[in-house]
Design an enzyme around this catalytic site. Structure first.
Site, PDB file in Angstrom:
ATOM      1  N   GLU A 154      46.408  42.938  33.861  1.00  0.00           N
ATOM      2  CA  GLU A 154      45.520  42.696  35.501  1.00  0.00           C
ATOM      3  C   GLU A 154      45.050  44.151  35.408  1.00  0.00           C
ATOM      4  O   GLU A 154      45.723  45.013  35.501  1.00  0.00           O
ATOM      5  CB  GLU A 154      45.428  42.571  36.679  1.00  0.00           C
ATOM      6  CG  GLU A 154      45.609  40.601  37.873  1.00  0.00           C
ATOM      7  CD  GLU A 154      43.801  41.614  37.919  1.00  0.00           C
ATOM      8  OE1 GLU A 154      43.155  42.367  37.536  1.00  0.00           O
ATOM      9  OE2 GLU A 154      43.778  40.871  38.855  1.00  0.00           O
ATOM     10  N   ASP A 155      43.988  44.598  35.568  1.00  0.00           N
ATOM     11  CA  ASP A 155      43.902  46.005  36.220  1.00  0.00           C
ATOM     12  C   ASP A 155      44.419  47.095  37.757  1.00  0.00           C
ATOM     13  O   ASP A 155      44.910  47.712  37.538  1.00  0.00           O
ATOM     14  CB  ASP A 155      42.205  46.591  36.738  1.00  0.00           C
ATOM     15  CG  ASP A 155      41.494  45.384  37.288  1.00  0.00           C
ATOM     16  OD1 ASP A 155      42.273  44.663  37.578  1.00  0.00           O
ATOM     17  OD2 ASP A 155      40.150  46.628  37.442  1.00  0.00           O
ATOM     18  N   ASP A 165      45.588  44.304  44.440  1.00  0.00           N
ATOM     19  CA  ASP A 165      45.794  45.123  45.806  1.00  0.00           C
ATOM     20  C   ASP A 165      46.275  44.507  46.895  1.00  0.00           C
ATOM     21  O   ASP A 165      47.416  44.099  46.995  1.00  0.00           O
ATOM     22  CB  ASP A 165      43.861  45.017  45.799  1.00  0.00           C
ATOM     23  CG  ASP A 165      43.495  45.850  47.274  1.00  0.00           C
ATOM     24  OD1 ASP A 165      44.338  46.824  47.885  1.00  0.00           O
ATOM     25  OD2 ASP A 165      42.917  45.616  47.711  1.00  0.00           O
ATOM     26  N   ASP A 171      36.375  49.248  38.859  1.00  0.00           N
ATOM     27  CA  ASP A 171      34.181  50.360  39.673  1.00  0.00           C
ATOM     28  C   ASP A 171      34.068  50.114  41.258  1.00  0.00           C
ATOM     29  O   ASP A 171      35.027  49.720  41.154  1.00  0.00           O
ATOM     30  CB  ASP A 171      33.845  49.267  38.661  1.00  0.00           C
ATOM     31  CG  ASP A 171      33.484  47.711  39.875  1.00  0.00           C
ATOM     32  OD1 ASP A 171      34.831  46.923  39.196  1.00  0.00           O
ATOM     33  OD2 ASP A 171      32.865  46.998  40.456  1.00  0.00           O
TER      34      ASP A 171
HETATM   35  P1  IMP Z   1      43.444  41.503  45.281  1.00  0.00           P
HETATM   36  O1  IMP Z   1      42.681  40.181  45.445  1.00  0.00           O
HETATM   37  O2  IMP Z   1      43.099  42.086  46.615  1.00  0.00           O
HETATM   38  O3  IMP Z   1      44.639  41.625  44.626  1.00  0.00           O
HETATM   39  O4  IMP Z   1      41.805  42.181  44.653  1.00  0.00           O
HETATM   40  C1  IMP Z   1      41.485  42.299  42.813  1.00  0.00           C
HETATM   41  C2  IMP Z   1      41.089  42.895  42.543  1.00  0.00           C
HETATM   42  O5  IMP Z   1      39.896  42.748  43.540  1.00  0.00           O
HETATM   43  C3  IMP Z   1      41.120  43.923  41.382  1.00  0.00           C
HETATM   44  O6  IMP Z   1      40.967  42.409  39.968  1.00  0.00           O
HETATM   45  C4  IMP Z   1      39.836  44.787  41.296  1.00  0.00           C
HETATM   46  O7  IMP Z   1      38.499  44.131  40.889  1.00  0.00           O
HETATM   47  C5  IMP Z   1      39.330  44.884  42.929  1.00  0.00           C
HETATM   48  N1  IMP Z   1      40.293  45.865  43.255  1.00  0.00           N
HETATM   49  C6  IMP Z   1      41.223  45.864  44.163  1.00  0.00           C
HETATM   50  N2  IMP Z   1      41.210  46.900  44.621  1.00  0.00           N
HETATM   51  C7  IMP Z   1      40.166  47.879  43.576  1.00  0.00           C
HETATM   52  C8  IMP Z   1      40.206  49.803  44.172  1.00  0.00           C
HETATM   53  O8  IMP Z   1      40.730  50.450  44.541  1.00  0.00           O
HETATM   54  N3  IMP Z   1      39.131  49.762  43.452  1.00  0.00           N
HETATM   55  C9  IMP Z   1      38.595  49.243  42.894  1.00  0.00           C
HETATM   56  N4  IMP Z   1      38.540  47.379  42.549  1.00  0.00           N
HETATM   57  C10 IMP Z   1      39.820  46.960  43.550  1.00  0.00           C
HETATM   58 MG    MG Z   2      36.121  45.843  40.369  1.00  0.00          MG
END
Ligand code: IMP
Ligand code: MG
Length: 198
Positions: A97-98, A101, A157
């Site tokens: 994963e990148d 969050d 992005d």
């Molecule tokens: P989560 O489900 O909140 O953990 O978010 C996961 C996805 O949200 C990641 O795979 C990213 O695509 C996007 N994301 C979360 N934080 C960032 C950020 O700071 N910059 C860009 N994309 C983000």
């Molecule tokens: Mg994204």
């Protein structure tokens, strides 16, 4: 408009850490084959660099998921846009994963892939934002812990832009509430729509 602000991780630091992670993964999976699963689109850059430092035999596949929410906040409701091409049953799978969050997207992926009976299932995330986590998840390999800011570059992005930066940067004027950051760069795109995660 100067959308990209403070550098959070320099290009050299990224490359050095990716090499370290590759070495660690190579040691941990010695004698086994690895199935690397990159999450589109954000992890493409990371997984491509990481894989070149992995010295065990490995397969590469991708999934694309979309999570509903605002442009910068996921809701945990995830839809698969592209699934794996092959079965992972009995395989040693590493989700790449990148960024993690809230953890909601990864939580969904872990549950979905666990149900397919892999031999093992681990996670490698380039970036984690501990301050934003909503669910505790087992993340075996972490590149960097970063502050609670919206970042772009090295695959990440904002509304499909800035993936090509070779470093990771915060957005100018990014304060804790993400929607303020969006206003700062004039990028607010009609709220409430689905967005592509990763
Ligand atoms: P989560 O489900 O909140 O953990 O978010 C996961 C996805 O949200 C990641 O795979 C990213 O695509 C996007 N994301 C979360 N934080 C960032 C950020 O700071 N910059 C860009 N994309 C983000
Ligand atoms: Mg994204």
């Amino acid at each position: 408009m100067r959308p990209v602000g403070e550098t959070i991780v320099e290009a050299e630091a990224l490359q050095q850490r990716v090499a370290e992670l590759g070495a660690q993964i190579s040691r941990d999976y010695a004698g086994r084959d690895l199935f690397m699963m990159g999450v589109l689109k954000g992890a493409v850059f990371f997984v491509a660099d990481l894989m070149r430092h992995v010295e065990v035999g490995c397969e590469l596949d991708f999934m694309a998921v979309s999570s509903y929410g605002s442009l910068t906040d996921s809701s945990g409701v995830v839809r698969i846009l592209k699934d794996l091409d092959s079965s992972i049953e009995g395989k040693d799978v590493l989700i790449v994963e990148d960024i993690v969050d809230s953890g909601l997207t990864l939580n969904y992926l872990l549950r979905n892939l666990r149900a397919r009976s892999p031999r093992s299932l681990e996670v490698c995330a380039l970036l984690v934002k501990p301050g934003r986590r909503q669910i505790e998840l087992p993340i075996r390999y972490v590149g960097f812990e970063i502050p609670n800011r919206f970042v772009v570059g090295y695959g990440l992005d904002l509304d499909q832009r800035f993936r090509n930066l070779p470093y990771v940067a915060a957005l100018d004027g990014d304060a804790a509430p993400y929607d303020e950051a969006l206003h700062a760069v004039g990028e607010v795109a009609g709220g409430g729509s689905g967005r592509t995660a990763a």
